[in-house]
Design an enzyme around this catalytic site. Sequence first.
Site, PDB file in Angstrom:
ATOM      1  N   GLY A 107      48.439  51.938  35.867  1.00 25.83           N
ATOM      2  CA  GLY A 107      47.156  52.282  35.141  1.00 25.83           C
ATOM      3  C   GLY A 107      46.277  52.896  36.039  1.00 25.83           C
ATOM      4  O   GLY A 107      46.188  52.658  37.440  1.00 25.83           O
ATOM      5  N   ARG A 145      53.322  55.858  32.651  1.00 23.39           N
ATOM      6  CA  ARG A 145      54.250  54.692  32.675  1.00 23.39           C
ATOM      7  C   ARG A 145      55.483  55.669  32.634  1.00 23.39           C
ATOM      8  O   ARG A 145      55.646  56.530  31.501  1.00 23.39           O
ATOM      9  CB  ARG A 145      53.992  53.901  31.520  1.00 23.39           C
ATOM     10  CG  ARG A 145      52.759  53.094  31.633  1.00 23.39           C
ATOM     11  CD  ARG A 145      52.398  52.001  32.544  1.00 23.39           C
ATOM     12  NE  ARG A 145      51.218  51.583  32.147  1.00 23.39           N
ATOM     13  CZ  ARG A 145      50.637  50.557  33.048  1.00 23.39           C
ATOM     14  NH1 ARG A 145      51.071  50.498  34.323  1.00 23.39           N
ATOM     15  NH2 ARG A 145      49.411  50.281  33.041  1.00 23.39           N
ATOM     16  N   ASP A 157      52.104  47.500  41.762  1.00 17.92           N
ATOM     17  CA  ASP A 157      53.403  46.900  42.618  1.00 17.92           C
ATOM     18  C   ASP A 157      54.535  47.553  41.920  1.00 17.92           C
ATOM     19  O   ASP A 157      55.686  47.564  42.349  1.00 17.92           O
ATOM     20  CB  ASP A 157      53.408  45.368  43.002  1.00 17.92           C
ATOM     21  CG  ASP A 157      53.284  44.653  41.674  1.00 17.92           C
ATOM     22  OD1 ASP A 157      52.984  44.981  40.617  1.00 17.92           O
ATOM     23  OD2 ASP A 157      53.619  43.295  41.941  1.00 17.92           O
ATOM     24  N   THR A 209      44.575  49.844  41.684  1.00 19.67           N
ATOM     25  CA  THR A 209      44.494  48.926  40.610  1.00 19.67           C
ATOM     26  C   THR A 209      43.271  48.155  40.565  1.00 19.67           C
ATOM     27  O   THR A 209      42.677  47.639  41.467  1.00 19.67           O
ATOM     28  CB  THR A 209      45.723  48.190  40.127  1.00 19.67           C
ATOM     29  OG1 THR A 209      45.440  47.329  39.172  1.00 19.67           O
ATOM     30  CG2 THR A 209      46.091  47.275  41.436  1.00 19.67           C
ATOM     31  N   ASP A 230      42.831  45.486  38.942  1.00 20.46           N
ATOM     32  CA  ASP A 230      43.154  44.184  38.927  1.00 20.46           C
ATOM     33  C   ASP A 230      43.282  43.299  40.324  1.00 20.46           C
ATOM     34  O   ASP A 230      43.279  41.834  40.267  1.00 20.46           O
ATOM     35  CB  ASP A 230      44.671  43.722  38.319  1.00 20.46           C
ATOM     36  CG  ASP A 230      44.822  44.546  36.842  1.00 20.46           C
ATOM     37  OD1 ASP A 230      43.776  44.579  36.156  1.00 20.46           O
ATOM     38  OD2 ASP A 230      45.793  44.998  36.470  1.00 20.46           O
ATOM     39  N   ASP A 256      45.665  42.411  42.317  1.00 15.26           N
ATOM     40  CA  ASP A 256      46.855  41.720  42.133  1.00 15.26           C
ATOM     41  C   ASP A 256      47.900  42.124  43.296  1.00 15.26           C
ATOM     42  O   ASP A 256      49.307  41.764  42.760  1.00 15.26           O
ATOM     43  CB  ASP A 256      47.239  41.474  40.613  1.00 15.26           C
ATOM     44  CG  ASP A 256      47.969  43.021  40.083  1.00 15.26           C
ATOM     45  OD1 ASP A 256      47.559  44.124  40.868  1.00 15.26           O
ATOM     46  OD2 ASP A 256      48.333  42.945  39.047  1.00 15.26           O
ATOM     47  N   ARG A 279      24.147  38.266  28.528  1.00 17.26           N
ATOM     48  CA  ARG A 279      23.552  37.223  28.550  1.00 17.26           C
ATOM     49  C   ARG A 279      22.040  36.997  27.979  1.00 17.26           C
ATOM     50  O   ARG A 279      21.599  36.125  27.117  1.00 17.26           O
ATOM     51  CB  ARG A 279      23.140  37.070  29.985  1.00 17.26           C
ATOM     52  CG  ARG A 279      22.312  35.606  30.404  1.00 17.26           C
ATOM     53  CD  ARG A 279      22.066  35.765  31.870  1.00 17.26           C
ATOM     54  NE  ARG A 279      23.723  35.215  32.693  1.00 17.26           N
ATOM     55  CZ  ARG A 279      24.054  34.118  32.613  1.00 17.26           C
ATOM     56  NH1 ARG A 279      23.163  33.063  32.062  1.00 17.26           N
ATOM     57  NH2 ARG A 279      24.962  33.537  33.194  1.00 17.26           N
ATOM     58  N   ARG A 305      45.358  41.621  34.066  1.00 15.68           N
ATOM     59  CA  ARG A 305      46.753  41.264  33.799  1.00 15.68           C
ATOM     60  C   ARG A 305      46.980  39.879  34.150  1.00 15.68           C
ATOM     61  O   ARG A 305      46.261  38.761  33.554  1.00 15.68           O
ATOM     62  CB  ARG A 305      47.808  42.084  34.634  1.00 15.68           C
ATOM     63  CG  ARG A 305      47.846  43.447  33.837  1.00 15.68           C
ATOM     64  CD  ARG A 305      49.205  44.197  34.414  1.00 15.68           C
ATOM     65  NE  ARG A 305      49.560  45.148  33.926  1.00 15.68           N
ATOM     66  CZ  ARG A 305      50.578  45.828  34.320  1.00 15.68           C
ATOM     67  NH1 ARG A 305      51.537  45.361  35.212  1.00 15.68           N
ATOM     68  NH2 ARG A 305      51.069  46.835  33.460  1.00 15.68           N
ATOM     69  N   ILE A 365      36.483  49.809  29.163  1.00 12.52           N
ATOM     70  CA  ILE A 365      35.479  50.221  29.573  1.00 12.52           C
ATOM     71  C   ILE A 365      35.455  49.759  31.246  1.00 12.52           C
ATOM     72  O   ILE A 365      34.876  50.529  32.276  1.00 12.52           O
ATOM     73  CB  ILE A 365      33.878  49.737  29.042  1.00 12.52           C
ATOM     74  CG1 ILE A 365      32.729  50.184  29.685  1.00 12.52           C
ATOM     75  CG2 ILE A 365      34.260  48.006  29.264  1.00 12.52           C
ATOM     76  CD1 ILE A 365      31.622  49.564  28.751  1.00 12.52           C
TER      77      ILE A 365
HETATM   78  P1  ATP Z   1      49.334  48.846  37.287  1.00 13.37           P
HETATM   79  O1  ATP Z   1      49.098  47.257  37.946  1.00 13.37           O
HETATM   80  O2  ATP Z   1      48.117  49.513  37.025  1.00 13.37           O
HETATM   81  O3  ATP Z   1      50.025  48.314  35.702  1.00 13.37           O
HETATM   82  P2  ATP Z   1      51.969  49.329  38.138  1.00 13.37           P
HETATM   83  O4  ATP Z   1      52.207  50.620  39.289  1.00 13.37           O
HETATM   84  O5  ATP Z   1      52.050  47.970  38.515  1.00 13.37           O
HETATM   85  O6  ATP Z   1      50.186  49.603  37.987  1.00 13.37           O
HETATM   86  P3  ATP Z   1      53.874  49.955  36.189  1.00 13.37           P
HETATM   87  O7  ATP Z   1      53.646  50.073  34.898  1.00 13.37           O
HETATM   88  O8  ATP Z   1      54.458  48.395  36.454  1.00 13.37           O
HETATM   89  O9  ATP Z   1      52.132  49.961  36.922  1.00 13.37           O
HETATM   90  O10 ATP Z   1      54.803  50.658  36.835  1.00 13.37           O
HETATM   91  C1  ATP Z   1      54.259  51.955  37.262  1.00 13.37           C
HETATM   92  C2  ATP Z   1      55.678  53.052  37.191  1.00 13.37           C
HETATM   93  O11 ATP Z   1      56.651  52.617  38.304  1.00 13.37           O
HETATM   94  C3  ATP Z   1      56.449  52.659  35.882  1.00 13.37           C
HETATM   95  O12 ATP Z   1      56.288  53.137  34.987  1.00 13.37           O
HETATM   96  C4  ATP Z   1      57.983  53.289  36.469  1.00 13.37           C
HETATM   97  O13 ATP Z   1      57.959  54.586  36.426  1.00 13.37           O
HETATM   98  C5  ATP Z   1      57.584  52.728  37.889  1.00 13.37           C
HETATM   99  N1  ATP Z   1      58.608  51.405  38.116  1.00 13.37           N
HETATM  100  C6  ATP Z   1      58.195  50.326  37.964  1.00 13.37           C
HETATM  101  N2  ATP Z   1      58.957  49.314  38.204  1.00 13.37           N
HETATM  102  C7  ATP Z   1      60.079  49.925  38.689  1.00 13.37           C
HETATM  103  C8  ATP Z   1      61.315  49.401  39.260  1.00 13.37           C
HETATM  104  N3  ATP Z   1      61.840  48.028  39.333  1.00 13.37           N
HETATM  105  N4  ATP Z   1      62.150  50.550  39.753  1.00 13.37           N
HETATM  106  C9  ATP Z   1      61.823  51.961  39.715  1.00 13.37           C
HETATM  107  N5  ATP Z   1      60.566  52.184  39.083  1.00 13.37           N
HETATM  108  C10 ATP Z   1      59.781  51.617  38.673  1.00 13.37           C
END
Ligand code: ATP
Length: 321
Positions: free
Chosen positions: A11, A72, A103, A127, A129, A131, A156, A173, A252
Site C-alpha cells: 500500500g 501487489r 513486511d 505504511t 499502519d 505495524d 465531533r 489492518r 482518505i
Molecule cells: P502494506 O502493509 O501496505 O500492505 P506490504 O508490503 O505488507 O504493505 P503486501 O501486499 O503484503 O504489502 O506485500 C507486497 C508485495 O510483496 C506482494 O504483492 C508480493 O509481491 C511481495 N510479497 C509478499 N509476501 C511475499 C513472500 N512471502 N515472498 C515473496 N514476496 C512476497
Amino acid sequence: MKKIAVLTSGGDSPGMNAAIRAVVRKAIYHDIEVYGVYQGYLGLINDNIEKLELGSVGDMIQRGGTFLYSARCPEFKEKEVRAKAIENLEKRGIEGLVVIGGDGSYRGAQRLSEEAKNLQTIGVPGTIDNDINGTDFTIGFDTALNTIIESVDKIRDTASSHERTFIIEVMGRDAGDLALWSGLAAGAETILIPEVKADIEEIAEKIQQGMDRGKKHSIIVCAEGVMSGNQCGEELKKFINIDTRVSCLGHIQRGGTPSGMDRVLASRLGGYAVELLMQGDSAKAVGIQQNKLTCTHFDEIFQAEHSIDNKMYELAHQLSI
Ligand code: ATP
C-alpha cells in the site's frame, strides 16, 4: 557498490516520495548510480526499470503517494518468477536494492537476497499502519494520524450538534496504532483496537452512564482490524437504545501531503538505507527507535509480534471517563 535500485511496494503511504528522493540523492552524492523500479515487484519482473537522476526526484518531497507507483504482485512468492527479477537486476549490474513498503515487501526482499548471487537488500518501513517491527514509526503513520484527527474533530461538531454517538472506522489492518493514537488525540470516549478484546456490553454501559450524567454525544474510534463501523453499531444496539451514525474514513487516510515528521523520517531512513548498502549490509530493515536510526535483520522482524503501548491504551481509557 556502484549501482543500486529502489522500489515501492504494498500500500502507498505519504512520505514514500521523500524516501525515494533521499535514496536517490544520497546515492548520487556518493557516486552511486540509482535505478527506479516502477510498480514494485511487478516492474522488477517486467523489466520496468529506469535510471534516475538528481532531477528525477525534484519537486517530489512534498507529494503524497509514490511516483514509482506501487503494486501487489502475488506471483512474486514463486521462485521462478523471482529468478526473472534477479536476471533484470543482474543484467544492469545492480548490486543493491532498497525496498520501501510493509513486511510483505520485506519478505520478497529477503528471498531476493537469498537467491541472487550478488544482491544486497535493505527494507524501509513505508505504511500508514505502523505495524512493522524494528521501528517505532513507519513512514506515513504521522500524516494518516493527522488526517484522522482532523476528520474526527469535524465529525465531533455534528455529533455534539445532533446529540449522537458516532462510530468512526479507521484503517490499520491488524494493528491498532492508528485507532489508539487518533482516539487519544481526538478525545474519543471509546477506542476499539485488535490488541485488546472489546467488551461491547461494558462500552454500552459507559455510554449509558454518560447519557445519565447529561452527556449528549459520544465518539467511538473503531480499528478496522476489530470489526467494521457498521458491525460495531449493530453490536451496540444489542445492549443500548441509541441513535448511532457510522463514518468509515476509507482511503482518505492513505493520501495527502506528508507531514513534516514523515518527510524528516523518510529522509533519514532513505539516507540510512544507502549507508547500510555501502557498508555491505543486507537482508535488514532500517527503523527509528527512541529517535535513533537502527537496523534489524528481516528474520528478527518477522519473528516478533506487533504490540501496542499498553500504558498509552490505559491512559486513553482513564482520560475518557
Ligand atoms: P502494506 O502493509 O501496505 O500492505 P506490504 O508490503 O505488507 O504493505 P503486501 O501486499 O503484503 O504489502 O506485500 C507486497 C508485495 O510483496 C506482494 O504483492 C508480493 O509481491 C511481495 N510479497 C509478499 N509476501 C511475499 C513472500 N512471502 N515472498 C515473496 N514476496 C512476497
